[in-house]
Each structure stands twice: as C-alpha cells, then as structure tokens.
Design a protein around this motif. Structure first.
Motif, PDB file in Angstrom:
ATOM      1  N   SER A 172       0.813  -1.309   0.147  1.00  0.00           N
ATOM      2  CA  SER A 172      -0.002  -0.005  -0.065  1.00  0.00           C
ATOM      3  C   SER A 172       0.695   1.154   0.016  1.00  0.00           C
ATOM      4  CB  SER A 172      -0.915  -0.205   1.211  1.00  0.00           C
ATOM      5  OG  SER A 172      -0.118   0.102   2.479  1.00  0.00           O
ATOM      6  N   ALA A 173       2.012   1.067   0.391  1.00  0.00           N
ATOM      7  CA  ALA A 173       3.102   2.462   0.490  1.00  0.00           C
ATOM      8  C   ALA A 173       2.610   3.403   1.536  1.00  0.00           C
ATOM      9  CB  ALA A 173       3.266   3.122  -0.720  1.00  0.00           C
ATOM     10  N   LYS A 174       1.586   2.538   2.428  1.00  0.00           N
ATOM     11  CA  LYS A 174       1.131   3.580   3.681  1.00  0.00           C
ATOM     12  C   LYS A 174       2.375   3.578   4.800  1.00  0.00           C
ATOM     13  CE  LYS A 174      -2.286   2.990   7.388  1.00  0.00           C
ATOM     14  NZ  LYS A 174      -2.905   4.260   7.232  1.00  0.00           N
ATOM     15  N   VAL A 175       2.317   4.945   5.406  1.00  0.00           N
ATOM     16  CA  VAL A 175       3.394   4.899   6.534  1.00  0.00           C
ATOM     17  C   VAL A 175       2.575   5.294   7.615  1.00  0.00           C
ATOM     18  CG1 VAL A 175       5.410   6.058   7.563  1.00  0.00           C
ATOM     19  CG2 VAL A 175       5.441   5.383   4.939  1.00  0.00           C
ATOM     20  N   PHE A 176       2.444   4.198   8.552  1.00  0.00           N
ATOM     21  CA  PHE A 176       1.635   4.445   9.897  1.00  0.00           C
ATOM     22  C   PHE A 176       2.052   5.763  10.582  1.00  0.00           C
ATOM     23  CE2 PHE A 176      -0.902   0.700  10.354  1.00  0.00           C
ATOM     24  CZ  PHE A 176      -0.504   0.060   9.113  1.00  0.00           C
ATOM     25  N   ASP A 177       1.166   6.732  10.895  1.00  0.00           N
ATOM     26  CA  ASP A 177       1.436   7.928  11.619  1.00  0.00           C
ATOM     27  C   ASP A 177       1.510   7.718  13.098  1.00  0.00           C
ATOM     28  OD1 ASP A 177      -0.937   8.317  12.385  1.00  0.00           O
ATOM     29  OD2 ASP A 177      -1.506   9.693  10.537  1.00  0.00           O
ATOM     30  N   ARG A 178       1.873   8.796  13.799  1.00  0.00           N
ATOM     31  CA  ARG A 178       1.981   8.563  15.498  1.00  0.00           C
ATOM     32  C   ARG A 178       0.667   8.271  15.993  1.00  0.00           C
ATOM     33  NH1 ARG A 178       5.689   8.838  19.189  1.00  0.00           N
ATOM     34  NH2 ARG A 178       7.322   9.608  17.666  1.00  0.00           N
ATOM     35  N   ASP A 179      -0.340   9.011  15.393  1.00  0.00           N
ATOM     36  CA  ASP A 179      -1.758   8.698  16.007  1.00  0.00           C
ATOM     37  C   ASP A 179      -2.182   7.566  15.707  1.00  0.00           C
ATOM     38  OD1 ASP A 179      -3.885  10.386  17.023  1.00  0.00           O
ATOM     39  OD2 ASP A 179      -4.975   9.891  15.310  1.00  0.00           O
ATOM     40  N   GLU A 180      -2.003   6.942  14.469  1.00  0.00           N
ATOM     41  CA  GLU A 180      -2.579   5.526  14.361  1.00  0.00           C
ATOM     42  C   GLU A 180      -1.578   4.573  15.096  1.00  0.00           C
ATOM     43  OE1 GLU A 180      -3.766   5.420   9.699  1.00  0.00           O
ATOM     44  OE2 GLU A 180      -1.598   5.236  10.071  1.00  0.00           O
ATOM     45  N   LEU A 181      -0.390   4.630  15.412  1.00  0.00           N
ATOM     46  CA  LEU A 181       0.710   3.886  16.182  1.00  0.00           C
ATOM     47  C   LEU A 181       0.113   3.830  17.743  1.00  0.00           C
ATOM     48  CD1 LEU A 181       3.846   4.518  14.579  1.00  0.00           C
ATOM     49  CD2 LEU A 181       2.846   2.611  14.248  1.00  0.00           C
ATOM     50  N   GLU A 182      -0.419   5.075  18.287  1.00  0.00           N
ATOM     51  CA  GLU A 182      -0.836   5.052  19.623  1.00  0.00           C
ATOM     52  C   GLU A 182      -1.936   4.615  19.967  1.00  0.00           C
ATOM     53  OE1 GLU A 182      -1.048   9.688  20.094  1.00  0.00           O
ATOM     54  OE2 GLU A 182       1.213   9.542  20.543  1.00  0.00           O
ATOM     55  N   PHE A 183      -2.829   4.510  18.837  1.00  0.00           N
ATOM     56  CA  PHE A 183      -4.117   3.610  18.907  1.00  0.00           C
ATOM     57  C   PHE A 183      -3.657   2.236  18.919  1.00  0.00           C
ATOM     58  CE2 PHE A 183      -7.657   1.597  17.157  1.00  0.00           C
ATOM     59  CZ  PHE A 183      -8.718   2.061  17.846  1.00  0.00           C
ATOM     60  N   ILE A 184      -2.679   1.752  18.292  1.00  0.00           N
ATOM     61  CA  ILE A 184      -2.320   0.285  18.274  1.00  0.00           C
ATOM     62  C   ILE A 184      -1.628  -0.130  19.471  1.00  0.00           C
ATOM     63  CG2 ILE A 184      -0.774  -1.210  17.136  1.00  0.00           C
ATOM     64  CD1 ILE A 184      -1.412   0.254  14.454  1.00  0.00           C
ATOM     65  N   ALA A 185      -0.822   0.758  19.788  1.00  0.00           N
ATOM     66  CA  ALA A 185      -0.023   0.756  21.129  1.00  0.00           C
ATOM     67  C   ALA A 185      -1.067   0.357  22.405  1.00  0.00           C
ATOM     68  CB  ALA A 185       0.855   1.882  21.179  1.00  0.00           C
ATOM     69  N   ASP A 186      -2.050   1.281  22.289  1.00  0.00           N
ATOM     70  CA  ASP A 186      -2.978   1.157  23.233  1.00  0.00           C
ATOM     71  C   ASP A 186      -3.950  -0.176  23.422  1.00  0.00           C
ATOM     72  OD1 ASP A 186      -4.949   2.007  25.397  1.00  0.00           O
ATOM     73  OD2 ASP A 186      -6.313   1.845  23.795  1.00  0.00           O
ATOM     74  N   LEU A 187      -4.055  -0.688  22.291  1.00  0.00           N
ATOM     75  CA  LEU A 187      -4.753  -2.093  21.896  1.00  0.00           C
ATOM     76  C   LEU A 187      -3.775  -3.204  22.409  1.00  0.00           C
ATOM     77  CD1 LEU A 187      -6.608  -1.760  18.766  1.00  0.00           C
ATOM     78  CD2 LEU A 187      -7.613  -1.898  20.925  1.00  0.00           C
TER      79      LEU A 187
END
Ligand code: PMP
Ligand code: GLN
Length: 387
Positions: A172-187
């Motif tokens: 996809s050439a998507k680079v996950f941003d900090r906001d997405e990573l924070e959501f993932i880290a919380d889960l």
C-alpha cells in the motif's frame, strides 16, 4: 501414498515468482517483484569480498557476529533513540523472511489469535497458520488505506497473542503515523499482547515523513519485536541478511525458533552489513531521496499515460487504478495483458488479500534505473496512449 500436501503445500507459487517468470518468458520489463536494478553500494560489496578472505567462514555465533549485533544496536540508537543491549536484544537472521518466521513460530502457541492488517505480505499468513495461530484479519483498502479503528479494536480479544504489522507497508506504501501507532499501542497493551513489526522499508519514507517504530511508543519497548533487512537498506535483496530487535524475554523464544530454522547467516555478509549500518547519515537520506525521485519519475510517467496513481508515502511500490486506462477485467488479467501486450510487468494487488476481492489495482515497483523506468513508460504509452 498419503498426500504430501500440508498447510504450506496447499499454497500456490508466490505471486512474485509467478510474475517474474512471466516477465522473463515475455522479455517484459519487470516492475513486479521488488528488487533494485543496481548492485548495491560498492563499498559494502567490497567489505563482503574482503571479509570472505580475512574473516572465518565457519559457523558464526547463532545470534550473529558481535560486530553486526553492535551495529544494529547503534543504528537503533542513532535513528530512533532506542537503548539496546546488543548481547541480549539483537539477533541476526537470514533475511526478514526468516526473522518473521522465527518471531511467529517462536511466539505463537496453537490456538493463539494473531491480528494482521491486510494487504498482507505473502509469507505472513502461511507461517501464522503453520504455527497453529488463528488469523484475525483487518483491512486497509485503496484508495486511501485508512486504518479501520473500530474493526481493529474488534479483532483484539483476550486470546490475542500478537499483532503482526508492516510499516512502511507493502504494497500500500502507507506509512503509519504517530496517531495510528498510539491507537495500536493502546490495544496491544490493553490486551497484553506482543507486536511483531516488519519495518524492512524503515529508510524508504518520502516527502519529509519520518518512520516511527511502534517500539518507541510508551509501553511498547518490552512488547515489540522489530525487524529490519539489509536487503532493503542496502539495495542488496539477494543477500538475505535481517535483524530482530526485542527485549530479552521476547527475543529468547524467537531465538529458539531461529536455531532450528537457519541457525546462522553467512558471516562475510554480516560483516559487510555491520560496516554498512555505520555509514554516515547522508547514505540513508540519499537512499530515500534517490528512491523518491524514482517514485516521482514513474508516477509522473504513469499519470501522463492516464493511469490514476495512489499516494505513495514509502517503500518501493506505487499502486495504480486499472479502470483509469479503460481496462474492464480484473487486476490479474491486467498484469497478464500488460506483460504480454505492452512488455511491462506489475503485480496484482488482489494477491495481498485473502478474499482476492480488491481487483482494480496493480502494484508497480519503482526501485529501478531511470532508463528502465523511462523504457517502461514508453512501452506503456505506446500501448495505452489515449486517443
Ligand atoms: N517484509 C516485507 C514487507 C517485504 O516486502 C519483504 C521483501 N522484500 C520482506 C519482508 C522480506 O525481506 P528479506 O528479503 O530480507 O527476507
Ligand atoms: N518483497 C518483494 C516484493 O514485495 C519480493 C520478495 C520475494 O520475492 N519474496 O515484491
């Protein structure tokens, strides 16, 4: 005889091999499988040649030669501020592919749930299944590849053992941003899970973006296994030198799997990669700058012909919409047609989805010399040029 076919035997030949074989058969320009045209940096190759002569060629230590483990730790500090104990927290593998297998086979118990985000790199699902894991799939989809937060949250459960994620993400050439990573880290933290982070394209991010390893987020240091690959970082995909960084308790079970998979990796290549990881910052920024220029070259060429392309934030790959050039079949037919009739090969995006139901997009690799990209664009222009 009993049928030999087991979990892995049930899969077809990987799409990269299939498309490369088709490209060879039709003498097409291969923008399918992601490998650079060049031969990697001269000095890194020279170091490998020297090490073949001046260093031992017998089994190196199972965890990797100390010089490379130290270099991986130093690289983690230089680029991400991570404080890594090279002796207990770094392991060298035979490519990221082996690192992934060691992480998955080392961490998954039969019956464990594994959350993954489609589109998936080809080796993920077969190895999760072989390890007895139960895949819980969530999708990001073209054209915007947005993270479906509610679906991701719903995929987690008390049985979740780990999340397997890839950023920058192929195809996809998507680079996950900090906001997405924070959501993932919380889960990951809330469900007391691990995260296996495939970050092979860590140095291939464009337009001033920065790659953020999930491991650098609060609470994640002790839960993540972070995977890198010299194949991508030094444009030497045939070398198959990878590395895993993880807290000692996470790395131990992964090392147990590694010892029964490949055990070691050619020592001269390890020495050369240690040398490479210590190169100046300018090497790493230069790599991204050059790749971004190649992205722009191919994207502009495709757009001139009439292809609509999707945003490309990193990796080797750009996605194009086949409807935009008036093709009404599916992506597999399109890739076949384009190889045979136009002499250019790409990879169908449906191959990265279990249901193979995203059929309107193809992936082009732009990690190629300018002349090759120009020739591909010229061939496509001759074939598709409108009116
Ligand atoms: N993960 C991803 C997302 C990839 O695209 C690739 C292939 N280049 C790999 C892992 C495998 O890397 P390696 O060649 O180091 O095994
Ligand atoms: N990672 C490369 C790609 O996505 C191919 C790797 C392979 O052929 N196994 O194209």
């Amino acid at each position: 005889m009993k049928p030999a076919k087991a979990v892995l035997g049930g899969y077809g030949t990987t799409v990269f091999e299939v498309m490369s074989a088709l490209a060879r058969e039709h003498r097409a320009i291969n923008l399918g499988q992601g490998f650079p045209d060049g031969n990697g940096p001269d000095d890194v190759r020279r170091r490998a040649a020297e090490a073949l002569e001046d260093s031992p060629n017998q089994y190196p230590p199972m965890m990797g030669v100390p010089e490379l483990r130290q270099a991986v730790a130093a690289h983690n500090r230089r680029f991400y501020g991570l404080d890594i104990d090279w002796q207990r927290e770094v392991m060298v593998t035979s490519g990221a592919t082996e690192a992934l297998a060691a992480c998955l086979l080392g961490l998954i118990e039969p019956g464990d749930e594994v959350v993954m985000i489609e589109p998936l790199y080809d080796s993920y699902l077969p190895i999760v299944r072989r390890g007895g894991g139960i895949p819980k799939l969530v999708r990001v989809e073209p054209p915007d590849w947005r993270l479906p937060r509610a679906a991701l949250e719903a995929a987690f459960s008390p049985r979740t053992k780990l999340l397997l994620m890839n950023s920058p993400m192929n195809p996809s050439a998507k680079v996950f941003d900090r906001d997405e990573l924070e959501f993932i880290a919380d889960l990951v933290e809330r469900y007391d899970a691990y995260a296996v982070c495939d970050e092979v394209y860590e140095h291939l991010v464009f337009d001033g973006r920065k790659h953020v390893p999930l491991m650098t987020l609060p609470g994640m240091r002790g839960r993540c296994a972070r995977i890198g690959s010299a194949g991508k970082t030094f444009s030497l995909t045939g070398w198959k030198v990878g590395y895993v960084t993880a807290a000692p308790e996470v790395l131990q079970p992964i090392a147990k799997a590694h010892q029964f998979l490949t055990f070691t990796t050619p020592p001269n290549l390890q020495h050369a990669v240690a040398y490479g990881l210590a190169k100046d910052d300018s090497y790493f920024t230069g790599l991204a700058t050059a790749m971004q220029a190649s992205r722009d070259r191919l994207r502009n060429g495709l757009e001139r012909i009439g292809f609509k392309t999707l945003d490309c934030a990193g990796t080797y790959f750009i996605t194009a919409d086949i409807r935009s050039v008036g093709f009404n079949g599916n992506d597999v037919d399109f890739c076949h047609h384009m190889t045979v009739e136009a002499g250019v090969t790409a990879v169908p995006v449906s191959a990265f989805y279990q249901a193979a139901d995203v059929t309107q997009f193809v992936r082009f690799a732009f990690c190629k010399d300018d002349a090759v990209l120009d020739d591909a664009i010229a061939r496509l222009a001759r074939h598709f040029a409108r009116g």
